[in-house]
Design a protein around this motif. Structure first.
Motif, PDB file in Angstrom:
ATOM      1  N   PRO A   4       0.834  -1.207   0.000  1.00 60.87           N
ATOM      2  CA  PRO A   4       0.000   0.000   0.000  1.00 60.87           C
ATOM      3  C   PRO A   4       0.872   1.262   0.000  1.00 60.87           C
ATOM      4  O   PRO A   4       1.965   1.274   0.552  1.00 60.87           O
ATOM      5  N   LEU A   5       0.337   2.294  -0.630  1.00 64.23           N
ATOM      6  CA  LEU A   5       1.026   3.581  -0.617  1.00 64.23           C
ATOM      7  C   LEU A   5       0.956   4.182   0.778  1.00 64.23           C
ATOM      8  O   LEU A   5      -0.029   4.004   1.492  1.00 64.23           O
ATOM      9  N   LYS A   6       1.989   4.911   1.145  1.00 58.47           N
ATOM     10  CA  LYS A   6       1.939   5.653   2.398  1.00 58.47           C
ATOM     11  C   LYS A   6       0.888   6.759   2.234  1.00 58.47           C
ATOM     12  O   LYS A   6       0.799   7.391   1.199  1.00 58.47           O
ATOM     13  N   ARG A   7       0.082   6.955   3.256  1.00 55.02           N
ATOM     14  CA  ARG A   7      -0.980   7.957   3.192  1.00 55.02           C
ATOM     15  C   ARG A   7      -0.380   9.353   3.105  1.00 55.02           C
ATOM     16  O   ARG A   7       0.462   9.729   3.912  1.00 55.02           O
ATOM     17  N   HIS A   8      -0.829  10.123   2.112  1.00 54.67           N
ATOM     18  CA  HIS A   8      -0.380  11.507   1.964  1.00 54.67           C
ATOM     19  C   HIS A   8      -0.917  12.328   3.141  1.00 54.67           C
ATOM     20  O   HIS A   8      -2.053  12.121   3.580  1.00 54.67           O
ATOM     21  N   PRO A   9      -0.119  13.263   3.669  1.00 55.83           N
ATOM     22  CA  PRO A   9      -0.571  14.078   4.818  1.00 55.83           C
ATOM     23  C   PRO A   9      -1.917  14.785   4.585  1.00 55.83           C
ATOM     24  O   PRO A   9      -2.654  15.026   5.542  1.00 55.83           O
ATOM     25  N   ALA A  10      -2.240  15.089   3.341  1.00 55.79           N
ATOM     26  CA  ALA A  10      -3.512  15.752   3.034  1.00 55.79           C
ATOM     27  C   ALA A  10      -4.700  14.886   3.433  1.00 55.79           C
ATOM     28  O   ALA A  10      -5.772  15.398   3.773  1.00 55.79           O
ATOM     29  N   LEU A  11      -4.518  13.566   3.408  1.00 52.68           N
ATOM     30  CA  LEU A  11      -5.625  12.641   3.641  1.00 52.68           C
ATOM     31  C   LEU A  11      -5.661  12.079   5.067  1.00 52.68           C
ATOM     32  O   LEU A  11      -6.652  11.459   5.461  1.00 52.68           O
ATOM     33  N   LEU A 129      -3.470  12.373  -8.631  1.00 52.21           N
ATOM     34  CA  LEU A 129      -3.272  13.810  -8.428  1.00 52.21           C
ATOM     35  C   LEU A 129      -1.807  14.184  -8.522  1.00 52.21           C
ATOM     36  O   LEU A 129      -0.922  13.408  -8.159  1.00 52.21           O
ATOM     37  N   THR A 130      -1.574  15.403  -9.003  1.00 55.83           N
ATOM     38  CA  THR A 130      -0.209  15.923  -9.066  1.00 55.83           C
ATOM     39  C   THR A 130       0.233  16.338  -7.661  1.00 55.83           C
ATOM     40  O   THR A 130      -0.599  16.497  -6.751  1.00 55.83           O
ATOM     41  N   GLU A 131       1.516  16.548  -7.494  1.00 57.67           N
ATOM     42  CA  GLU A 131       2.024  17.034  -6.203  1.00 57.67           C
ATOM     43  C   GLU A 131       1.401  18.386  -5.857  1.00 57.67           C
ATOM     44  O   GLU A 131       1.118  18.662  -4.695  1.00 57.67           O
ATOM     45  N   GLU A 132       1.189  19.231  -6.894  1.00 54.63           N
ATOM     46  CA  GLU A 132       0.563  20.534  -6.659  1.00 54.63           C
ATOM     47  C   GLU A 132      -0.873  20.357  -6.160  1.00 54.63           C
ATOM     48  O   GLU A 132      -1.303  21.063  -5.248  1.00 54.63           O
ATOM     49  N   ASP A 133      -1.594  19.420  -6.773  1.00 51.66           N
ATOM     50  CA  ASP A 133      -2.964  19.143  -6.324  1.00 51.66           C
ATOM     51  C   ASP A 133      -2.972  18.655  -4.882  1.00 51.66           C
ATOM     52  O   ASP A 133      -3.798  19.084  -4.072  1.00 51.66           O
ATOM     53  N   LEU A 134      -2.075  17.746  -4.571  1.00 49.39           N
ATOM     54  CA  LEU A 134      -2.013  17.204  -3.209  1.00 49.39           C
ATOM     55  C   LEU A 134      -1.649  18.288  -2.200  1.00 49.39           C
ATOM     56  O   LEU A 134      -2.187  18.315  -1.090  1.00 49.39           O
ATOM     57  N   ALA A 135      -0.767  19.213  -2.587  1.00 55.10           N
ATOM     58  CA  ALA A 135      -0.404  20.322  -1.694  1.00 55.10           C
ATOM     59  C   ALA A 135      -1.609  21.234  -1.469  1.00 55.10           C
ATOM     60  O   ALA A 135      -1.870  21.674  -0.338  1.00 55.10           O
ATOM     61  N   GLU A 136      -2.371  21.513  -2.529  1.00 60.03           N
ATOM     62  CA  GLU A 136      -3.572  22.338  -2.398  1.00 60.03           C
ATOM     63  C   GLU A 136      -4.624  21.616  -1.550  1.00 60.03           C
ATOM     64  O   GLU A 136      -5.277  22.222  -0.697  1.00 60.03           O
ATOM     65  N   LEU A 137      -4.758  20.317  -1.757  1.00 60.09           N
ATOM     66  CA  LEU A 137      -5.682  19.512  -0.963  1.00 60.09           C
ATOM     67  C   LEU A 137      -5.309  19.571   0.510  1.00 60.09           C
ATOM     68  O   LEU A 137      -6.159  19.781   1.382  1.00 60.09           O
TER      69      LEU A 137
END
Length: 159
Positions: A4-11, A129-137
């Motif tokens: 599994p992918l590590k969960r992005h901090p946004a989520l 999602l792009t890194e920019e999208d994830l940062a905005e999220l």
């Protein structure tokens, strides 16, 4: 299946909410098993949905899912699950004749929904999602998300 992918901090805040959602299902099932009066469980469900679950759904629908295309199949599935869960709650709160069966079905559907978001939708978003999208999220979630703090005295699920 791959690692599994590590969960992005946004989520992560949404995953923390999901933990409480799983607890809601557990509490409902525990109340049913202990033969707690239906009204006590239904009152808690009403409180939890209005105070925590509905705000969580609205956050996802307004600010999270919008990062995916409107016709994205995972987005559409998550949105339909929200509709189905809301309909289930409405049926229970309107005095369903089969309240215990409906409560059990709701708890199972909520668990399945949370597993879908955690195991499929969030992984999908992290890939798409792009890194920019994830940062905005992440920025949106930090501004809008409120941690769940329960304020309920009747803990019918306890021994």
């Amino acid at each position: 299946m791959g690692k599994p992918l590590k969960r992005h901090p946004a989520l992560i805040p949404l995953s923390q909410d999901h933990h409480f959602g799983l607890l809601l299902g557990w509490k409902i099932r525990r109340g049913i098993k202990k033969e707690v009066e239906k009204d006590r469980i239904v009152k808690y469900l009403d409180y939890y949905v209005s105070s925590h679950l509905e705000p969580h759904f609205q956050l996802e629908e307004r600010f999270i899912f919008s990062f995916l295309a409107k016709n994205d199949l995972m987005r559409k599935e998550a949105e339909q699950q929200h509709v189905d869960l809301r309909n289930s709650v409405d049926r229970i709160l309107s005095g369903s004749e089969n309240a215990f069966a409906d409560l059990e079905q709701f708890a199972e559907a909520l668990d399945a929904h949370i597993r879908f978001e955690e195991r499929k939708l969030f992984q999908h978003m992290q890939v798409e999602l792009t890194e920019e999208d994830l940062a905005e999220l992440e920025s949106r979630v930090k501004r809008i998300h409120e941690k769940i703090k329960e304020n309920w005295k009747d803990q019918f699920w306890e021994n």
